[in-house]
Design a protein around this motif. Sequence first.
Motif, mmCIF file in Angstrom:
data_model
loop_
_atom_site.group_PDB
_atom_site.id
_atom_site.type_symbol
_atom_site.label_atom_id
_atom_site.label_comp_id
_atom_site.label_asym_id
_atom_site.label_seq_id
_atom_site.Cartn_x
_atom_site.Cartn_y
_atom_site.Cartn_z
ATOM 1 N N GLY A 34 0.770 -1.241 0.037
ATOM 2 C CA GLY A 34 -0.012 0.012 -0.085
ATOM 3 C C GLY A 34 0.873 1.178 0.056
ATOM 4 O O GLY A 34 0.362 2.235 -0.074
ATOM 5 N N CYS A 35 2.349 1.099 0.049
ATOM 6 C CA CYS A 35 2.770 2.436 0.240
ATOM 7 C C CYS A 35 3.120 3.130 -0.968
ATOM 8 O O CYS A 35 3.752 2.776 -2.005
ATOM 9 C CB CYS A 35 4.309 1.874 0.733
ATOM 10 N N PRO A 36 2.895 4.416 -0.982
ATOM 11 C CA PRO A 36 2.705 4.961 -2.289
ATOM 12 C C PRO A 36 4.178 5.315 -2.930
ATOM 13 O O PRO A 36 4.388 5.743 -3.930
ATOM 14 C CB PRO A 36 2.055 6.372 -2.150
ATOM 15 N N VAL A 37 5.140 5.191 -1.990
ATOM 16 C CA VAL A 37 6.481 5.899 -2.240
ATOM 17 C C VAL A 37 7.277 4.579 -2.243
ATOM 18 O O VAL A 37 8.734 4.850 -2.248
ATOM 19 C CB VAL A 37 7.123 6.757 -1.663
ATOM 20 N N VAL A 38 7.045 3.416 -2.401
ATOM 21 C CA VAL A 38 7.832 2.105 -2.165
ATOM 22 C C VAL A 38 8.855 2.029 -3.031
ATOM 23 O O VAL A 38 9.903 1.676 -2.922
ATOM 24 C CB VAL A 38 6.934 0.874 -1.791
ATOM 25 N N THR A 44 11.863 -1.700 1.709
ATOM 26 C CA THR A 44 10.305 -1.680 2.007
ATOM 27 C C THR A 44 10.018 -1.580 3.428
ATOM 28 O O THR A 44 10.688 -1.867 4.315
ATOM 29 C CB THR A 44 9.471 -3.020 1.256
ATOM 30 N N PRO A 45 8.680 -0.948 3.549
ATOM 31 C CA PRO A 45 8.219 -0.887 5.044
ATOM 32 C C PRO A 45 8.360 -2.017 5.741
ATOM 33 O O PRO A 45 8.835 -2.308 7.085
ATOM 34 C CB PRO A 45 6.757 -0.355 4.748
ATOM 35 N N ALA A 46 7.981 -3.181 5.037
ATOM 36 C CA ALA A 46 7.860 -4.692 5.781
ATOM 37 C C ALA A 46 9.489 -5.124 6.234
ATOM 38 O O ALA A 46 9.654 -5.580 7.019
ATOM 39 C CB ALA A 46 7.228 -5.398 4.765
ATOM 40 N N LEU A 68 12.031 8.885 3.092
ATOM 41 C CA LEU A 68 11.072 9.194 2.058
ATOM 42 C C LEU A 68 9.802 9.016 2.459
ATOM 43 O O LEU A 68 8.671 9.227 1.799
ATOM 44 C CB LEU A 68 11.429 8.166 0.864
ATOM 45 N N CYS A 69 9.515 8.378 3.656
ATOM 46 C CA CYS A 69 8.202 8.092 4.154
ATOM 47 C C CYS A 69 7.360 9.422 4.342
ATOM 48 O O CYS A 69 7.973 10.438 4.786
ATOM 49 C CB CYS A 69 8.165 7.194 5.451
ATOM 50 N N ALA A 70 6.342 9.301 3.582
ATOM 51 C CA ALA A 70 5.506 10.373 3.425
ATOM 52 C C ALA A 70 4.490 10.841 4.846
ATOM 53 O O ALA A 70 3.435 11.558 4.625
ATOM 54 C CB ALA A 70 4.588 10.683 2.173
ATOM 55 N N SER A 71 4.631 9.861 5.675
ATOM 56 C CA SER A 71 3.587 9.656 6.928
ATOM 57 C C SER A 71 2.297 9.634 6.515
ATOM 58 O O SER A 71 1.282 10.403 6.957
ATOM 59 C CB SER A 71 3.945 11.078 7.668
ATOM 60 N N CYS A 72 1.839 8.809 5.330
ATOM 61 C CA CYS A 72 0.649 8.705 5.078
ATOM 62 C C CYS A 72 -0.583 7.712 5.695
ATOM 63 O O CYS A 72 -1.554 7.847 5.510
ATOM 64 C CB CYS A 72 0.464 8.409 3.545
ATOM 65 N N SER A 73 0.113 6.808 6.440
ATOM 66 C CA SER A 73 -0.439 5.999 7.439
ATOM 67 C C SER A 73 -0.971 4.778 6.824
ATOM 68 O O SER A 73 -1.978 4.325 7.115
ATOM 69 C CB SER A 73 -1.426 6.579 8.324
ATOM 70 N N THR A 74 -0.931 4.985 5.452
ATOM 71 C CA THR A 74 -1.584 3.449 4.731
ATOM 72 C C THR A 74 -1.223 2.182 5.329
ATOM 73 O O THR A 74 -1.847 1.355 5.362
ATOM 74 C CB THR A 74 -1.377 3.499 3.174
ATOM 75 N N CYS A 75 0.021 2.354 5.434
ATOM 76 C CA CYS A 75 0.783 1.030 6.144
ATOM 77 C C CYS A 75 -0.103 0.718 7.410
ATOM 78 O O CYS A 75 -0.242 -0.553 7.648
ATOM 79 C CB CYS A 75 2.313 1.214 6.223
ATOM 80 N N THR A 76 -0.062 1.704 8.294
ATOM 81 C CA THR A 76 -0.654 1.421 9.470
ATOM 82 C C THR A 76 -1.988 1.007 9.422
ATOM 83 O O THR A 76 -2.386 -0.056 10.308
ATOM 84 C CB THR A 76 -0.423 2.832 10.210
ATOM 85 N N VAL A 85 3.366 1.147 11.573
ATOM 86 C CA VAL A 85 4.661 1.182 10.900
ATOM 87 C C VAL A 85 4.836 2.720 10.811
ATOM 88 O O VAL A 85 6.153 3.204 10.577
ATOM 89 C CB VAL A 85 4.224 0.576 9.250
ATOM 90 N N ALA A 86 3.871 3.633 10.502
ATOM 91 C CA ALA A 86 4.396 4.875 10.199
ATOM 92 C C ALA A 86 4.772 5.561 11.590
ATOM 93 O O ALA A 86 5.916 6.493 11.387
ATOM 94 C CB ALA A 86 2.895 5.852 9.836
ATOM 95 N N ARG A 87 4.526 5.240 12.743
ATOM 96 C CA ARG A 87 5.024 5.523 13.957
ATOM 97 C C ARG A 87 6.265 5.039 14.044
ATOM 98 O O ARG A 87 7.297 5.659 14.591
ATOM 99 C CB ARG A 87 4.145 5.192 15.065
ATOM 100 N N VAL A 88 6.617 3.778 13.254
ATOM 101 C CA VAL A 88 8.067 3.195 13.593
ATOM 102 C C VAL A 88 8.918 3.970 12.682
ATOM 103 O O VAL A 88 10.042 4.257 13.263
ATOM 104 C CB VAL A 88 7.732 1.649 13.128
ATOM 105 N N MET A 89 8.624 4.740 11.604
ATOM 106 C CA MET A 89 9.109 5.477 10.531
ATOM 107 C C MET A 89 9.725 6.653 11.711
ATOM 108 O O MET A 89 10.823 6.980 11.515
ATOM 109 C CB MET A 89 8.516 5.897 9.295
ATOM 110 N N ASP A 90 8.713 7.387 12.252
ATOM 111 C CA ASP A 90 8.849 8.571 13.182
ATOM 112 C C ASP A 90 10.048 8.280 14.357
ATOM 113 O O ASP A 90 11.021 9.141 14.706
ATOM 114 C CB ASP A 90 7.624 8.862 13.852
HETATM 115 S S1 SF4 Z 1 3.552 6.137 6.146
HETATM 116 FE FE1 SF4 Z 1 3.709 3.824 5.541
HETATM 117 S S2 SF4 Z 1 2.721 3.737 3.543
HETATM 118 FE FE2 SF4 Z 1 2.786 5.852 3.936
HETATM 119 S S3 SF4 Z 1 4.604 6.577 2.964
HETATM 120 FE FE3 SF4 Z 1 5.420 5.822 5.067
HETATM 121 S S4 SF4 Z 1 5.827 3.790 5.156
HETATM 122 FE FE4 SF4 Z 1 4.881 4.509 3.004
#
Ligand code: SF4
Length: 470
Positions: A34-38, A44-46, A68-76, A85-90
């Motif tokens: 689901g990640c738009p910028v993968v 990858t997020p996984a 690069l993560c755009a914080s869109c929360s699709t992954c979450t 996952v978005a919180r993990v990126m933070d």
């Molecule tokens: S929040 Fe998740 S789905 Fe969105 S850009 Fe970041 S890693 Fe990808």
Amino acid sequence: MQRFELKREIIEDIESEANFSISVCASCNRCTSGCPVVDEMDFTPAQIIRLIQLGDIQPALLSRTIWLCASCSTCTSRCPAGVDVARVMDILRERALRSGVRPALKEVALFNEVSVKSIERRGRLYEFGSMVAYKLKSGDIFSDIWMGIKMFLKGRMSLFPSSANFPSDLLKVEKDPLAKEKIAYFSGCSMHSIGKELNSTSLAVLEELGIEASEPEGWVCCGTTPAHSTSHLLATVLPAKNLALIERKGYDYLTVPCAACFFRMKAAGRDMKDDPGLKGRVDQKIGYSYGGGVEVDHLLTTLSKRVEKEEIISKVKKPLAGLKVACYYGCFLSRPAEVTGSEHPEYPTDMDQMMRLLGAETIDWSHKTECCGAALSMTKRDMVLKLSERILSEAKALGADAVITSCPLCHVNLDARQSQIKKKFGKKLDLPILYFTQLMALSFGLDEGSLGFKAHFVDPALPLKKRGLL
Ligand code: SF4
Ligand code: SF4
Ligand code: SF4
């Protein structure tokens, strides 16, 4: 055979900071799909989650992915195991900064740094100042220069900063004696700059519907992406200050017209509730213990849930008959449901229903909550153009006369970048972008001068005139 030693302490450390389990990830890859910028990521997020499970976080800290993560929360939103996952990126971005790792995308880290400094200095984001500081420090002087000049000419950016004057002692803040008859309104920095015209139209619509909204003096910026990419504490303190101020003023309900601010307010409220340790640190920082008594909604939800459908219909003087619109909700309004409370985080319908009450036709499309990349607008322009082009092309192909938004950041991104999209992809879209209250104001017959169309890059007047609406 050499045995790989799992470093349990690293997983446990991150899990305790995150306040959820990462060990439960079964590598199903739904986050990644689901990640738009993968496509632009090195892991990858996984794979990032897998690295944490293996206790090997150094490659993650050094990766492009976390910046690069755009914080869109699709992954979450899509994770069946409940991994945010978005919180993990933070968390990883914050750790990379703390441990002095050189960010793989230094322009993103630099933009966050100058924005956070601006917010800390004045309590508000000084867009022009941060932009100049970013350009001088990054050496990326000329990109977007014409867009910036146009922003000034259209009154969407100010040369001068504004300061917050947040009360030094919240306990001395006096209650609004009429608080029970009003609702609190938090516009945020964007609605006072790039989305100025959307703010005045929203206030005019609230007034027309008899809702008295009051913006508490002294509010501070919610911190937005630069804050939550830098420090979880700061990203919670800033919204908490606003919630505390609103609570002290005696309001129990807050409406927020900026989807990004709305999301930060909701996330801070949730995080303080779920994590008493964080709550204690926030209380200490702001010198007050927020009681959690303020219900927060986005303005779209407020108007959908607090105003009867019949009342909206009764206000319509100019039905939007024949106007075909694509309702675009973006990332922050509905996702993830655990934060926003949305019933349909990937396919919300509130705005469609509102547009239909006004007489417009809405299109059924799959890009309602696709990320436009606005959070990386200054730093990863090509990526943002690609994401925005996809959204706009889909709306255009389905015959939409306009795209309707609920966030000033998405709004300006989709509107102002169309000439760059034309240059890059050879596609002339000319698709007007309207904030949902602009169409409400138009159909309610409010003063056309107050609709703020002159501030737009793509003139909305043409399709509206064609339908006899202007
Ligand atoms: S929040 Fe998740 S789905 Fe969105 S850009 Fe970041 S890693 Fe990808
Ligand atoms: S969606 Fe969740 S369970 Fe699946 S790989 Fe991503 S984090 Fe793991
Ligand atoms: S997301 Fe909201 S408060 Fe924040 S910079 Fe934008 S407007 Fe400020």
